[in-house]
Design a protein around this motif. Sequence first.
Motif, PDB file in Angstrom:
ATOM      1  N   ASP A   1     -34.234 -59.244 -57.876  1.00  0.00           N
ATOM      2  CA  ASP A   1     -34.994 -57.997 -57.852  1.00  0.00           C
ATOM      3  C   ASP A   1     -36.135 -58.214 -56.857  1.00  0.00           C
ATOM      4  OD1 ASP A   1     -36.692 -55.877 -58.181  1.00  0.00           O
ATOM      5  OD2 ASP A   1     -36.943 -56.096 -60.353  1.00  0.00           O
TER       6      ASP A   1
ATOM      7  N   PHE B   1     -30.923 -52.769 -63.138  1.00  0.00           N
ATOM      8  CA  PHE B   1     -30.941 -53.683 -64.295  1.00  0.00           C
ATOM      9  C   PHE B   1     -29.619 -53.579 -65.058  1.00  0.00           C
ATOM     10  CE2 PHE B   1     -35.889 -53.381 -64.853  1.00  0.00           C
ATOM     11  CZ  PHE B   1     -36.052 -54.079 -63.667  1.00  0.00           C
TER      12      PHE B   1
ATOM     13  N   THR C   1     -36.783 -62.492 -60.313  1.00  0.00           N
ATOM     14  CA  THR C   1     -37.629 -61.436 -59.774  1.00  0.00           C
ATOM     15  C   THR C   1     -38.545 -62.102 -58.756  1.00  0.00           C
ATOM     16  OG1 THR C   1     -37.553 -60.423 -61.965  1.00  0.00           O
ATOM     17  CG2 THR C   1     -39.219 -59.564 -60.441  1.00  0.00           C
TER      18      THR C   1
ATOM     19  N   TRP D   1     -41.344 -57.641 -65.303  1.00  0.00           N
ATOM     20  CA  TRP D   1     -40.148 -57.025 -64.745  1.00  0.00           C
ATOM     21  C   TRP D   1     -38.900 -57.848 -65.002  1.00  0.00           C
ATOM     22  CZ3 TRP D   1     -40.273 -52.128 -64.248  1.00  0.00           C
ATOM     23  CH2 TRP D   1     -41.489 -51.494 -63.945  1.00  0.00           C
TER      24      TRP D   1
ATOM     25  N   SER E   1     -37.905 -55.779 -55.444  1.00  0.00           N
ATOM     26  CA  SER E   1     -38.604 -54.487 -55.312  1.00  0.00           C
ATOM     27  C   SER E   1     -39.950 -54.589 -54.608  1.00  0.00           C
ATOM     28  CB  SER E   1     -38.843 -53.873 -56.692  1.00  0.00           C
ATOM     29  OG  SER E   1     -37.634 -53.489 -57.276  1.00  0.00           O
ATOM     30  N   SER E   2     -40.768 -55.563 -55.017  1.00  0.00           N
ATOM     31  CA  SER E   2     -42.149 -55.507 -54.523  1.00  0.00           C
ATOM     32  C   SER E   2     -42.464 -56.523 -53.435  1.00  0.00           C
ATOM     33  CB  SER E   2     -43.139 -55.609 -55.689  1.00  0.00           C
ATOM     34  OG  SER E   2     -42.844 -56.697 -56.510  1.00  0.00           O
TER      35      SER E   2
ATOM     36  N   THR F   1     -44.591 -57.699 -59.932  1.00  0.00           N
ATOM     37  CA  THR F   1     -45.577 -56.736 -59.451  1.00  0.00           C
ATOM     38  C   THR F   1     -46.811 -56.631 -60.347  1.00  0.00           C
ATOM     39  OG1 THR F   1     -43.557 -55.528 -58.896  1.00  0.00           O
ATOM     40  CG2 THR F   1     -45.633 -54.427 -58.423  1.00  0.00           C
TER      41      THR F   1
ATOM     42  N   ASN G   1     -40.906 -61.221 -56.927  1.00  0.00           N
ATOM     43  CA  ASN G   1     -42.336 -60.925 -56.993  1.00  0.00           C
ATOM     44  C   ASN G   1     -42.604 -60.061 -58.226  1.00  0.00           C
ATOM     45  OD1 ASN G   1     -45.077 -60.913 -55.651  1.00  0.00           O
ATOM     46  ND2 ASN G   1     -44.705 -58.721 -55.731  1.00  0.00           N
TER      47      ASN G   1
ATOM     48  N   GLY H   1     -36.362 -50.923 -55.407  1.00  0.00           N
ATOM     49  CA  GLY H   1     -36.764 -49.538 -55.174  1.00  0.00           C
ATOM     50  C   GLY H   1     -37.530 -49.493 -53.857  1.00  0.00           C
TER      51      GLY H   1
ATOM     52  N   GLY I   1     -31.851 -43.898 -58.441  1.00  0.00           N
ATOM     53  CA  GLY I   1     -31.973 -44.473 -59.790  1.00  0.00           C
ATOM     54  C   GLY I   1     -32.988 -45.587 -59.934  1.00  0.00           C
ATOM     55  N   GLY I   2     -33.548 -46.054 -58.845  1.00  0.00           N
ATOM     56  CA  GLY I   2     -34.593 -47.079 -58.932  1.00  0.00           C
ATOM     57  C   GLY I   2     -34.044 -48.449 -59.299  1.00  0.00           C
ATOM     58  N   ALA I   3     -34.927 -49.425 -59.221  1.00  0.00           N
ATOM     59  CA  ALA I   3     -34.539 -50.787 -59.590  1.00  0.00           C
ATOM     60  C   ALA I   3     -34.109 -50.838 -61.056  1.00  0.00           C
ATOM     61  CB  ALA I   3     -35.705 -51.741 -59.350  1.00  0.00           C
ATOM     62  N   THR I   4     -34.680 -49.951 -61.858  1.00  0.00           N
ATOM     63  CA  THR I   4     -34.353 -49.938 -63.285  1.00  0.00           C
ATOM     64  C   THR I   4     -32.864 -49.662 -63.514  1.00  0.00           C
ATOM     65  OG1 THR I   4     -36.589 -49.132 -63.663  1.00  0.00           O
ATOM     66  CG2 THR I   4     -35.057 -48.955 -65.502  1.00  0.00           C
TER      67      THR I   4
ATOM     68  N   GLN J   1     -40.085 -47.624 -53.000  1.00  0.00           N
ATOM     69  CA  GLN J   1     -41.420 -47.012 -52.991  1.00  0.00           C
ATOM     70  C   GLN J   1     -42.594 -47.970 -52.838  1.00  0.00           C
ATOM     71  OE1 GLN J   1     -39.213 -47.053 -55.472  1.00  0.00           O
ATOM     72  NE2 GLN J   1     -40.123 -47.524 -57.432  1.00  0.00           N
ATOM     73  N   LYS J   2     -42.334 -49.169 -52.326  1.00  0.00           N
ATOM     74  CA  LYS J   2     -43.440 -50.099 -52.076  1.00  0.00           C
ATOM     75  C   LYS J   2     -43.514 -50.423 -50.585  1.00  0.00           C
ATOM     76  CE  LYS J   2     -42.391 -51.539 -56.661  1.00  0.00           C
ATOM     77  NZ  LYS J   2     -43.472 -50.943 -57.438  1.00  0.00           N
TER      78      LYS J   2
HETATM   79  N1  PMP Z   1     -38.818 -54.332 -60.591  1.00  0.00           N
HETATM   80  C1  PMP Z   1     -40.029 -54.536 -60.043  1.00  0.00           C
HETATM   81  C2  PMP Z   1     -40.390 -55.902 -59.573  1.00  0.00           C
HETATM   82  C3  PMP Z   1     -40.922 -53.471 -59.924  1.00  0.00           C
HETATM   83  O1  PMP Z   1     -42.130 -53.644 -59.384  1.00  0.00           O
HETATM   84  C4  PMP Z   1     -40.541 -52.188 -60.377  1.00  0.00           C
HETATM   85  C5  PMP Z   1     -41.425 -50.979 -60.229  1.00  0.00           C
HETATM   86  N2  PMP Z   1     -42.760 -51.175 -60.221  1.00  0.00           N
HETATM   87  C6  PMP Z   1     -39.295 -52.037 -60.960  1.00  0.00           C
HETATM   88  C7  PMP Z   1     -38.442 -53.128 -61.033  1.00  0.00           C
HETATM   89  C8  PMP Z   1     -38.821 -50.714 -61.467  1.00  0.00           C
HETATM   90  O2  PMP Z   1     -38.531 -49.962 -60.372  1.00  0.00           O
HETATM   91  P1  PMP Z   1     -38.111 -48.431 -60.398  1.00  0.00           P
HETATM   92  O3  PMP Z   1     -39.319 -47.676 -60.816  1.00  0.00           O
HETATM   93  O4  PMP Z   1     -37.699 -48.216 -58.982  1.00  0.00           O
HETATM   94  O5  PMP Z   1     -36.984 -48.299 -61.358  1.00  0.00           O
END
Ligand code: PMP
Length: 363
Positions: free
Chosen positions: A174, A82, A150, A104, A176-177, A154, A152, A195, A76-79, A197-198
Amino acid sequence: MLMSPVFNFSAGPAVLPKEVLLEVQQELTDWHGSGMSVMEMSHRGREFMQIAAEAEEDLRAVMGVPSNHRILFLQGGATTQFAMVPMNLLRGRKHIDFIETGHWSKLAMKEARKFGEVQVAASAEDRGYTYVPAEAEWRLDPNAAYVHYTSNETLGGVEFPYVPTTGDTPLVCDMSSNFLSRPVDVSKFGVIYGGAQKNIGPAGLTIVIVREDLLGQTLPGTPTMFDYKTQAEGDSMYNTPPTFAIYVAGLVFKWIQRQGGLKAIEQRNIEKAALLYETIDTSDGFYHCPVEKTFRSRMNVPFKLTDPGLDEEFIKQAGARNLLQIKGHRVTGGMRASIYNAMPLEGVKALTGFMQEFARSRG
Ligand code: PMP
């Protein structure tokens, strides 16, 4: 003509360690003599259970995750976090404190408003999200359910150089990055999420680290899958987890250990970022970075050509040298070079060499 190596500056999905990709390639059709690809394995089989357990153990070791924090491998990603964070962490309270530092954090705030009352404890809006407001001036509510930041941004390239102190109020980040880009004291956090993917692996995996005492107090109506407690009790296997992404992330954790751990990774990241910012700052105004020096991200370096008329040519010539995906986010324009853990110093040198040459020829 000798082909120059490809350096990928994407913000995510992003560059992974070549070594890890080669391991994946080697094991792709036959994982450790099982005759199966990890993609083909039951998540409840002995082989995959071992892969997942090892990935968790290695992440715990690399980050120093205390035993009273659970590690969850979700989708589901960082989103999705949220929303999941407020669903799990409001715990009968009403208010949530946010530190607003850019794109973000604003998106996280927007989602949290569906569940609770968002209070902006500090905001960097006044200076165009180019800094982190001084901690001493944050207006924290002692009754807030948690404080969210947050670490960082991004898009904006703004990074916290420290972990905030929030007393008894759980701290939520958060990450994520900049996950795994430097050592952090995990015991200071209620929740860390990001997430993969970084800095971690392929898209499709979301990592959540949550302090155990925060589990089990979800908002009424919270879907089973969104309850951290369900996920913790099921060892992230309440349903089918993102098996292949967990496997690759596990290999990345081992790669980090082979690099000498997060301290060594951090030193390399400091060196890479310093070289790139120095190139920007010593370009006699040909390039500029809007972020205040103390808060400049080691991971995502946004910069602009002072003459945006040259943007297209810059991207084209960079591409011809295999310096890829440096175009800035559509929201900000300009350029952005993401230099995650797996970007070697040579990649940053190739970019800065090109930047200097381009500035000389066009300046
Ligand atoms: N938070 C940050 C700091 C991000 O960089 C990103 C994605 N670029 C997200 C949240 C959203 O992440 P996701 O696409 O995994 O939902």
